[in-house]
Design an enzyme around this catalytic site. Structure first.
Site, mmCIF file in Angstrom:
data_model
loop_
_atom_site.group_PDB
_atom_site.id
_atom_site.type_symbol
_atom_site.label_atom_id
_atom_site.label_comp_id
_atom_site.label_asym_id
_atom_site.label_seq_id
_atom_site.Cartn_x
_atom_site.Cartn_y
_atom_site.Cartn_z
ATOM 1 N N SER A 135 0.819 -1.207 0.000
ATOM 2 C CA SER A 135 0.000 0.000 0.000
ATOM 3 C C SER A 135 0.860 1.267 0.000
ATOM 4 O O SER A 135 1.961 1.290 0.564
ATOM 5 C CB SER A 135 -0.950 0.041 1.202
ATOM 6 O OG SER A 135 -1.589 1.292 1.306
ATOM 7 N N TYR B 71 -2.295 1.135 10.956
ATOM 8 C CA TYR B 71 -2.296 0.468 9.654
ATOM 9 C C TYR B 71 -1.084 0.915 8.840
ATOM 10 O O TYR B 71 -0.380 0.087 8.237
ATOM 11 C CB TYR B 71 -3.580 0.792 8.910
ATOM 12 C CG TYR B 71 -3.642 0.231 7.505
ATOM 13 C CD1 TYR B 71 -3.945 -1.110 7.289
ATOM 14 C CD2 TYR B 71 -3.417 1.050 6.399
ATOM 15 C CE1 TYR B 71 -4.003 -1.629 6.002
ATOM 16 C CE2 TYR B 71 -3.479 0.533 5.114
ATOM 17 C CZ TYR B 71 -3.773 -0.796 4.912
ATOM 18 O OH TYR B 71 -3.836 -1.304 3.642
ATOM 19 N N ASN B 72 -0.826 2.233 8.819
ATOM 20 C CA ASN B 72 0.349 2.747 8.108
ATOM 21 C C ASN B 72 1.632 2.123 8.641
ATOM 22 O O ASN B 72 2.542 1.781 7.886
ATOM 23 C CB ASN B 72 0.428 4.266 8.248
ATOM 24 C CG ASN B 72 -0.751 4.976 7.604
ATOM 25 O OD1 ASN B 72 -1.538 4.374 6.900
ATOM 26 N ND2 ASN B 72 -0.866 6.266 7.868
ATOM 27 N N ALA C 75 1.981 -0.804 10.177
ATOM 28 C CA ALA C 75 2.059 -2.216 9.795
ATOM 29 C C ALA C 75 2.505 -2.349 8.344
ATOM 30 O O ALA C 75 3.325 -3.211 8.006
ATOM 31 C CB ALA C 75 0.706 -2.897 10.015
ATOM 32 N N LYS C 76 1.972 -1.499 7.463
ATOM 33 C CA LYS C 76 2.350 -1.567 6.055
ATOM 34 C C LYS C 76 3.793 -1.112 5.850
ATOM 35 O O LYS C 76 4.498 -1.635 4.978
ATOM 36 C CB LYS C 76 1.397 -0.714 5.215
ATOM 37 C CG LYS C 76 0.022 -1.332 5.055
ATOM 38 C CD LYS C 76 0.105 -2.699 4.385
ATOM 39 C CE LYS C 76 -1.250 -3.296 4.102
ATOM 40 N NZ LYS C 76 -1.158 -4.642 3.474
#
Length: 348
Positions: A188, A201-202, A204-205
């Site tokens: 992503s 989320y950022n 983890a990505k």
């Protein structure tokens, strides 16, 4: 030691820039040759075995299904992995109609290492080999970091989005080495763009991005690694399914506003086609839509400007309102990110 570092600080930056400028024409020529050769020697995936994780959850309801269809159209044998057996079987049926030579459905939770091992074992028992591992499992959230009332809200997100890629890769690598296969992972654009309300989320990505960058160095030419970085793509996420800030591990089923602001949501089918094609051509990175690459330049050369822009769009309140400008833009234009013609309907 301080004197040594001072000398290096003075010498290495200008020397490094000079060397980069000097070697740039050669690098450009090599990259141009690689680009041309990728079109000539695109990998034939016919009857090769491809594991695709996350085929029924998170971003998977659209984008990952179309990854399966893209591989199916090229005659691959597929292993579809996710938690929802009913949706997996529907995807399997469509993939067979698209040309997949065989499809194995394995309901499993990729956040659990023993289930990931079972997936790899069942794949080898059935097909005797593994050629591509496609990692996509992931969920996100839509709340500020400080709004979390229970830190357990972070656990399922990290478990699925990070460990859900780590475990399948760990158990698949010995088999991928034997076939000189490939790993295709969805990292992503959030891995390097500071989207507000998506901090965990950022993170983890970003961890996923760096994991596979390192693996590319460690594996060399034995296993190819393609890191896909899609922007906003039609999915359950852009339809409003998120981890709750109250710590509920389940995705919320209700429709909610998705604050993507002025960024358009791209079709999953086109994104999947670009990413699978990039992987088969051996590309290291695939950014889709490509215009996000412009933001990457700002991320490297003008991070302060990018930070200011995102804060202005997504965090600050518009004059005379309690809403950020991004939401005002959506209301003014009438654009709703989760109201698009679904390409899944076209696939059926």
């Amino acid at each position: 030691m301080d004197l040594l570092h001072t000398a290096l600080n003075l010498f290495l930056p200008p020397a490094g820039i000079f060397f980069l400028v000097t070697i740039s024409p050669t690098l450009a020529f090599i990259k141009a040759c690689q680009w041309l050769l990728s079109y000539v020697f695109c990998e034939n995936i016919y009857r090769k075995v491809v594991i695709i994780t996350g085929a029924s959850s998170g971003i998977g309801e659209h984008y990952v299904q179309h990854l399966a269809y893209q591989y199916g159209e090229r005659g691959a044998r597929l292993v579809l992995v996710a938690r929802r057996d009913d949706l997996l079987r529907r995807v399997a049926d469509r993939a067979r109609k698209r040309g997949a030579k065989d499809v194995l459905v394995i309901p499993a939770d990729v956040a659990r290492k023993e289930e990931c091992k079972r997936v790899i074992d069942e794949t080898i028992d059935r097909f005797g080999r593994l050629d591509h591992l496609v990692n996509n499992a992931g969920v996100t959230h839509s709340f500020f970091f400080e709004e979390a009332t229970d830190t357990s809200a972070f656990t399922p997100l990290i478990d699925i989005t990070f460990w859900g890629d780590v475990y399948p890769t760990y158990y698949a690598l010995p088999h991928l080495r034997r076939t000189r296969g490939k790993i295709l992972v969805t990292a992503s654009v959030a891995s390097w763009l500071p989207y507000p309300r998506m901090s965990m989320y950022n993170s983890a990505k970003a961890a996923i991005f760096n994991l596979y960058e390192t693996l590319r160095v460690e594996l060399g030419s034995d296993v190819g690694v393609t890191i896909a970085m899609p922007g906003w793509i039609e999915s359950e996420m852009t339809k409003g399914k998120f981890v709750s800030p109250e710590g509920d591990a389940a995705l919320k089923p209700e429709q909610r506003d998705v604050d993507v602001g002025p960024f358009p949501v791209a079709y999953a089918e086109e994104c999947a086609q670009a990413i699978v094609t990039g992987a088969l051509r051996g590309k290291h990175y695939v950014i889709y839509p490509f215009w996000y690459s412009t933001l990457l330049l700002y991320r490297v050369f003008a991070p302060e400007l990018l930070e200011w822009s995102y804060r202005l769009l997504f965090v600050s309140k518009a004059p005379g309102t309690d809403e950020p400008p991004s939401k005002i833009i959506l209301k003014t234009t009438g654009a709703q990110p989760h109201l698009y013609p679904s390409s899944i309907q076209k696939a059926e």
